[in-house]
Design an enzyme around this catalytic site. Structure first.
Site, short mmCIF file in Angstrom:
data_model
loop_
_atom_site.label_atom_id
_atom_site.label_comp_id
_atom_site.label_asym_id
_atom_site.label_seq_id
_atom_site.Cartn_x
_atom_site.Cartn_y
_atom_site.Cartn_z
CD GLU A 42 93.66 12.88 -20.54
OE1 GLU A 42 92.86 13.91 -20.72
OE2 GLU A 42 94.05 12.38 -19.72
CE LYS A 55 89.41 14.08 -20.15
NZ LYS A 55 90.63 14.36 -18.84
CB CYS A 104 92.18 10.35 -19.11
SG CYS A 104 92.77 10.84 -17.54
#
Length: 521
Positions: free
Chosen positions: A273, A348, A382
């Protein structure tokens, strides 16, 4: 800097298609032949028609953005030690392959070529892979080819053809054809004189090469020789953050890792990331919110670079993640660069307090599951992997592998990602791969320190790796980890595992509602 509208990814995609040859390809084929084999006799339209009529599956080509850029031709024969393999004209029926035997146990390759303008993109590997897959599908024992050695004319006054071939096999000399054939699993069985007298670059010589199909299924004897497997090779980059001078400097480091993945024939390569925040080290210092939006200006170069590398090194790349401004809103986006040149993306969804406070990032609103040539996959950037509902949704949509690019500054943050990624394997009978950054960027606020131990995780059962860890990097050391995961083993685990978490859910008590598709999971 002006804010960007949502980028049209089709502008950056390569439309790369592997398909069977058609008669109307003839003009493009002979044009490419003339570039590849100057002075040699070109295919006639009757030869192409005959090849397609007699063995359509064995005539394969690649087109890029509608242009024919590579091709291969072959036929099937019954293996015979006394067959005149050295005689190209006789073995190939002078290229017309009317001697093709549909039940033959040996594939004979009569030509393979790649347009010089597209060399370096490993297109020959794709053609050989397509031939190998056809051998597996039809249970063909071997592939035999007579290979050119076009580099030999440069050494013919210094050594014999046999010595030249030995030097190429030893890798002390590079030959543009033989080196690629050896890399594709062929072994040299002999040297052929006067194979193609018109091939002056090879001085008329050719190599007699063989590839054996290790997946060959023998006639049943009541004994099972090997268990079925469906292997997918995953690479994960533990990436060292360092100052760079410009985008080309950044590209140099990224290309190195993709080159490694290509050499090891990885099906997927995962970057961390926000490893592109490395590019902020070559920009003037500014407030974090402005810096993140400035980073978005590199998006076109980033998309072009990773699309080209995915094709050139024949590897599907999860390009970590990158800050992108769309319609004045800042997103953290992970792109999937398929090795056929196509691109897709996963926003995300859950934004950490730090991302909101420092950079002003907004979250996306859809769980994507992507079709690839190795099955369905999902990407969770993440923090997203710390929300089990997302993996439930991805698994319900068919994902077998969840890729988690992460970026954590401390061991505590890393352990949250690790523990949750391992839990997702157990809950959903999937594999997960995590990749993070290490190293420091002293001049880049909120991306100045990093902690990582990248890994590839499996379900926890007797059939999988010890401790449910397929591969694991050393902490905070730049490296690549590579591991083969078995999708067939995963399938059996879902129905025969010691515990069946997915099947044993109490849907009468609880469920997950995915509002984007308005369904209960």
């Amino acid at each position: 800097m002006s804010d960007q509208a949502e980028l049209d990814l089709s502008k950056y995609e390569w439309n790369l298609i592997v398909r069977n040859m058609r008669v109307d390809d003839h003009a493009a084929l002979v044009e490419m032949q003339a570039k590849c084999f100057p002075g040699m006799e070109l295919w006639t339209e009757d030869q192409i028609k005959s090849q397609i009529k007699n063995f359509p599956e064995g005539q394969i080509c690649i087109e890029c953005d509608g242009k024919l850029v590579a091709s291969s031709s072959s036929l099937l024969l019954d293996y015979d030690d006394d067959l005149e393999w050295h005689d190209w004209k006789k073995t190939s029926d002078n290229g017309s392959i009317r001697n093709h035997r549909d039940s033959g146990d040996t594939m004979y390759g009569i030509e393979i070529m790649v347009d010089p303008a597209y060399r370096g993109n490993r297109l020959s590997r794709r053609l050989y892979d397509a031939r190998k897959e056809l051998c597996r599908q039809r249970n063909i024992a071997r592939m035999i080819i007579g290979g050119r050695i076009p580099g030999y004319h440069q050494h013919a006054d210094q050594m014999s053809a046999r010595e030249y071939i030995e030097r190429v096999v030893e890798k002390s000399i590079f030959d543009p054809v033989l080196t690629a054939q050896i890399a594709n699993g062929f072994s040299v069985q002999g040297l052929i004189e006067d194979y193609l007298p018109s091939d002056h670059q090879s001085c008329g010589y050719a190599t007699f090469l063989e590839w054996k199909n290790i997946d060959l299924k023998r006639k049943s004897t009541g004994r099972r020789f090997r268990r079925n497997v469906d292997l997918v090779r995953i690479g994960a980059v533990q990436y060292q953050m360092r100052s760079v001078t410009d985008f080309d400097d950044f590209a140099k480091y990224a290309r190195y890792f993709v080159d490694v993945a290509g050499d090891y024939k990885c099906d997927f390569l995962l970057f961390p990331e926000l490893f592109t925040t490395q590019l902020l080290s070559c920009l003037p210092p500014q407030r974090p919110g402005s810096a993140a939006r400035a980073l978005s200006e590199f998006t076109p170069q980033y998309l072009e670079l990773f699309t080209e590398m995915a094709v050139a090194f024949n590897t599907n790349i999860i390009g970590g993640s990158h800050f992108v401004v769309e319609d004045e809103t800042l997103y953290n986006i992970s792109y999937l660069f398929r090795r056929d040149g196509s691109i897709e993306k996963q926003y995300k969804l859950h934004i950490t307090p730090s991302e909101k406070r420092w950079w002003g990032v907004s979250g996306g609103d859809a769980v994507e599951v992507f079709d690839t040539d190795c099955g369905k996959i999902a990407i969770q950037v993440c923090y997203d992997c710390e929300f089990p509902e997302l993996s439930r949704i991805a698994a319900a949509k068919g994902a077998n592998i969840i890729f988690v690019p992460f970026n954590t500054d401390t061991r505590d943050g890393y352990l949250r990602v690790r523990a949750c990624a391992q839990a997702r394997c157990i809950e959903n009978h999937v594999y997960t791969a995590i990749a993070g950054c290490t190293g420091n960027l002293p001049a880049v606020e909120n991306a100045d320190i990093h902690y990582a131990q990248s890994a590839i995780f499996t379900p926890s059962d007797v059939t999988f790796a010890r401790d449910a860890i397929g591969a694991e990097a050393n902490t905070n050391i730049e490296m690549v980890i590579i591991h083969d995961v078995d999708l067939e083993l995963l399938r059996r685990h879902r129905v025969q595992g010691s515990v069946l978490n997915w099947n044993d859910r109490r849907l009468d008590l609880y469920g997950v509602r995915y509002h984007a598709e308005n369904r209960e999971l």
